[in-house]
Design a protein around this motif. Structure first.
Motif, PDB file in Angstrom:
ATOM      1  N   VAL A  66       0.854  -1.175   0.000  1.00  0.00           N
ATOM      2  CA  VAL A  66       0.000   0.000   0.000  1.00  0.00           C
ATOM      3  C   VAL A  66       0.898   1.235   0.000  1.00  0.00           C
ATOM      4  O   VAL A  66       1.832   1.326   0.788  1.00  0.00           O
ATOM      5  N   VAL A  67       0.609   2.150  -0.909  1.00  0.00           N
ATOM      6  CA  VAL A  67       1.388   3.376  -0.997  1.00  0.00           C
ATOM      7  C   VAL A  67       0.529   4.516  -0.462  1.00  0.00           C
ATOM      8  O   VAL A  67      -0.583   4.741  -0.942  1.00  0.00           O
ATOM      9  N   VAL A  68       1.040   5.198   0.542  1.00  0.00           N
ATOM     10  CA  VAL A  68       0.324   6.362   1.058  1.00  0.00           C
ATOM     11  C   VAL A  68       1.256   7.565   1.008  1.00  0.00           C
ATOM     12  O   VAL A  68       2.467   7.430   0.866  1.00  0.00           O
ATOM     13  N   GLY A  69       0.648   8.735   1.134  1.00  0.00           N
ATOM     14  CA  GLY A  69       1.450   9.949   1.108  1.00  0.00           C
ATOM     15  C   GLY A  69       0.581  11.127   0.762  1.00  0.00           C
ATOM     16  O   GLY A  69      -0.521  10.948   0.228  1.00  0.00           O
ATOM     17  N   PRO A  70       1.057  12.325   1.062  1.00  0.00           N
ATOM     18  CA  PRO A  70       0.240  13.508   0.816  1.00  0.00           C
ATOM     19  C   PRO A  70      -0.035  13.724  -0.672  1.00  0.00           C
ATOM     20  O   PRO A  70       0.668  13.190  -1.519  1.00  0.00           O
ATOM     21  N   GLY A 108      -0.043  14.947  -4.297  1.00  0.00           N
ATOM     22  CA  GLY A 108       0.997  15.525  -5.126  1.00  0.00           C
ATOM     23  C   GLY A 108       2.379  14.943  -4.890  1.00  0.00           C
ATOM     24  O   GLY A 108       3.355  15.405  -5.479  1.00  0.00           O
ATOM     25  N   CYS A 109       2.478  13.899  -4.057  1.00  0.00           N
ATOM     26  CA  CYS A 109       3.800  13.353  -3.755  1.00  0.00           C
ATOM     27  C   CYS A 109       4.286  12.399  -4.841  1.00  0.00           C
ATOM     28  O   CYS A 109       5.428  11.953  -4.800  1.00  0.00           O
ATOM     29  N   GLY A 110       3.429  12.068  -5.785  1.00  0.00           N
ATOM     30  CA  GLY A 110       3.879  11.237  -6.903  1.00  0.00           C
ATOM     31  C   GLY A 110       3.340   9.813  -6.901  1.00  0.00           C
ATOM     32  O   GLY A 110       3.840   8.959  -7.629  1.00  0.00           O
ATOM     33  N   LYS A 111       2.285   9.537  -6.143  1.00  0.00           N
ATOM     34  CA  LYS A 111       1.744   8.177  -6.070  1.00  0.00           C
ATOM     35  C   LYS A 111       1.191   7.735  -7.427  1.00  0.00           C
ATOM     36  O   LYS A 111       1.532   6.649  -7.913  1.00  0.00           O
ATOM     37  N   HIS A 161      -6.279   6.498   0.250  1.00  0.00           N
ATOM     38  CA  HIS A 161      -6.344   7.414   1.387  1.00  0.00           C
ATOM     39  C   HIS A 161      -7.184   6.813   2.508  1.00  0.00           C
ATOM     40  O   HIS A 161      -7.452   7.450   3.512  1.00  0.00           O
ATOM     41  N   GLU A 162      -7.642   5.557   2.302  1.00  0.00           N
ATOM     42  CA  GLU A 162      -8.449   4.883   3.324  1.00  0.00           C
ATOM     43  C   GLU A 162      -7.507   4.172   4.292  1.00  0.00           C
ATOM     44  O   GLU A 162      -7.076   3.046   4.037  1.00  0.00           O
ATOM     45  N   MET A 163      -7.197   4.816   5.393  1.00  0.00           N
ATOM     46  CA  MET A 163      -6.139   4.297   6.263  1.00  0.00           C
ATOM     47  C   MET A 163      -6.520   2.988   6.954  1.00  0.00           C
ATOM     48  O   MET A 163      -5.689   2.100   7.103  1.00  0.00           O
ATOM     49  N   GLN A 164      -7.784   2.864   7.361  1.00  0.00           N
ATOM     50  CA  GLN A 164      -8.234   1.625   7.995  1.00  0.00           C
ATOM     51  C   GLN A 164      -8.041   0.448   7.056  1.00  0.00           C
ATOM     52  O   GLN A 164      -7.543  -0.621   7.420  1.00  0.00           O
ATOM     53  N   PHE A 165      -8.471   0.688   5.821  1.00  0.00           N
ATOM     54  CA  PHE A 165      -8.362  -0.330   4.780  1.00  0.00           C
ATOM     55  C   PHE A 165      -6.894  -0.650   4.506  1.00  0.00           C
ATOM     56  O   PHE A 165      -6.500  -1.818   4.415  1.00  0.00           O
ATOM     57  N   ALA A 166      -6.091   0.391   4.409  1.00  0.00           N
ATOM     58  CA  ALA A 166      -4.657   0.209   4.148  1.00  0.00           C
ATOM     59  C   ALA A 166      -4.066  -0.733   5.182  1.00  0.00           C
ATOM     60  O   ALA A 166      -3.347  -1.682   4.862  1.00  0.00           O
TER      61      ALA A 166
END
Ligand SMILES: Nc1ncnc2c1ncn2[C@@H]1O[C@H](COP(=O)(O)OP(=O)(O)OP(=O)(O)O)[C@@H](O)[C@H]1O
Ligand SMILES: [Mg+2]
Lengths: 252, 219
Positions: free
Chosen positions: A35-39, A41-44, A198-203
């Motif tokens: 899982v890739v997370v990040g703000p 515009g960070c390039g995901k 962006h679903e942190m629980q799911f992540a």
């Protein structure tokens, strides 16, 4: 241990003079869910688009089971068949029925027989609860249904790796669940996946490994428990804070 | 109104109308082919040929059909190509229509979003398959209104064929006026026959458009 499915080494991606991905190195093993997370515009998205050779890269290399993935390679279409991608905006083909959306690539690209492709498409549709929508057109489906069809469409090509780019971001809250459940099911089946969300629980539930991307570099990576419980970097802590809410009461 | 005159020359107009429709149809079919070739060349960015099609489109769109016809009719024999008036009519119409069709198709293709193509690419479709199965079907229905308008425009343009002595509707009307001074009747027949040709086309056009709107792709 078998060879990794995907190997990214020192990947650099620039748009003009803006460097969006700086020296990304990442290995994805068979059956692993990243899982890739990040703000924002960070390039995901850019990272996923590079993996699918929708973007040219300026440095480093990407290999799918040893085969180079590059926008300039001559067997580009062959490589892309082996990588499934699901977009935030579904991108079903509006002029084709659900079934035809799914069997287009299997029949035209993989030259499989129509009957066989149909059979598999219907079986996959049943699994996501959409068997009866086979003859509908995309415009007749809800967002969550469209997204499940898009996932089935990617699955029907038997990709070696699946890429998901914020596939629930455009959905109403009550439809998010049905799509995430499908992806959780795929994880249980041992599919290799890279998921941007962006679903942190799911992540936390789906990931074998979490990658925290910021300003085009992997700032942190680790197991979901470690990342969400005790992030190592300040930036990751700050990022995770944006998902929790607290009321600052002056008195108890 | 001299009805005897009208009845007498009705068959002549009918014959001319048939000629107009024949040349019109052939010219339009050819212009569709030319238009498709032009957009394919531009879509695949084929070098050199691409520049040639751009030049052709500019020339074709910015010169009157009459002048294009004169070039073909009087010019070709000068460089040793023998031809007849009907072939010149078809060629002239196709030369003009090809660019209009190309522009109609191109605007349709431009309207298909890039991410639709990316979605097709990511399934492993190559450029040709993406054009054939994903872009073109959508582009076609988007460009349908412009396409139908072009057909009507080209059919109307056939009225200049008389200039290269094709015995079309316009030629017949002019001829009768010159011979008998029955201006009102001749022009009346001319209008009626053009309407007979164009109204059905226009009707089909709006039916097609309505169908497309109902079967619309809106999400
Ligand atoms: N085609 C492009 N041309 C120029 N710059 C681009 C292009 N695509 C993306 N960028 C830039 O690259 C950076 C990363 O974009 P990207 O879409 O990968 O971010 P993201 O992490 O997916 O963000 P979000 O969470 O908002 O989707 C942004 O600064 C963006 O402006
Ligand atoms: Mg994104």
């Amino acid at each position: 241990m078998s060879d990794p499915v995907l190997e990214i080494k020192h990947l650099v991606k620039r748009f003009g003079d803006q460097t969006v991905l700086k020296d990304i190195t990442l290995t994805v093993e068979e059956g692993e869910v990243i899982v890739v997370v990040g703000p924002s515009g960070c390039g995901k998205s850019t990272l996923l688009r590079c993996i699918n050779a929708l973007e040219e890269i300026q440095g480093g290399e990407i290999r799918l089971k040893g085969a180079e993935v590059s926008k300039t390679s001559s067997n580009l279409a062959k490589i892309r068949q082996r990588i499934g991608m699901v977009f935030q905006s579904y991108e079903l083909f509006p002029h084709l029925s659900v079934l035809d959306n799914i069997i287009l690539a299997p029949t035209k690209v993989q030259k499989r027989s129509k009957e066989e492709a149909k059979e598999e498409a219907l079986a996959l549709l049943s699994r996501v609860g959409l068997r009866e929508k086979a003859d509908s057109f995309p415009r007749q489906l809800s967002g969550g249904q469209k997204q499940r069809v898009a996932i089935v469409r990617a699955l029907c090509m038997h990709p070696e790796i699946l890429l998901f780019d914020e596939v629930t971001a455009a959905l109403d809250p009550e439809m998010v669940r049905e799509v995430l459940d499908v992806i959780l099911g795929l994880a249980d089946q041992g599919k290799t996946m890279i998921i941007v969300t962006h679903e942190m629980q799911f992540a936390r539930a789906v990931a074998d490994r979490v990658i925290f991307l910021e300003e085009g570099v992997i700032k942190e990576e680790g197991s979901p428990d470690q990342f969400f419980e005790e992030p190592k970097t300040e930036r990751a802590k700050e990022f995770l804070k944006t998902f929790t809410f607290e009321r600052k009461r002056s008195r108890v | 109104m001299n009805w005897d005159f009208i009845m007498k020359y009705l068959p002549l107009y009918r014959k001319a109308a048939v000629l107009t429709v024949k040349i019109g149809t052939a010219g339009i079919l050819l212009s569709v082919v030319i238009g498709l070739v032009c957009v394919a060349v531009q879509y695949f960015k084929i070098p050199v040929i691409r520049e040639i099609t751009t030049a052709y489109i500019e020339i074709s769109r910015n010169t009157p059909l009459l002048i294009q016809l004169f070039f073909i009719y009087y010019g070709l024999p000068k460089i040793g190509i023998r031809t007849n008036a009907a072939a010149c009519g078809v060629a002239g119409l196709a030369f003009l229509g090809g660019s209009y069709m190309a522009e109609a198709f191109r605007s349709g293709i431009d309207a298909v979003e890039t991410i639709q193509m990316e979605s097709a690419y990511s399934l492993g479709l190559n450029r040709w398959q993406t054009l054939r199965y994903v872009v073109f079907p959508q582009a076609l229905s988007i460009s349908m209104p412009a396409f139908m308008a072009n057909i009507i425009f080209l059919l109307k343009e056939t009225s200049v064929f008389s200039a290269i002595s094709l015995m079309d509707l316009m030629f017949t009307a002019k001829d009768l006026i010159g011979l008998y001074y029955q201006t009102t009747e001749s022009l009346f027949l001319l209008v009626v026959f053009y309407l007979l040709i164009l109204l059905p086309v226009s009707l089909v056009g709006s039916l097609v458009e309505r169908r497309l709107r109902y079967a619309g792709f809106g999400t």
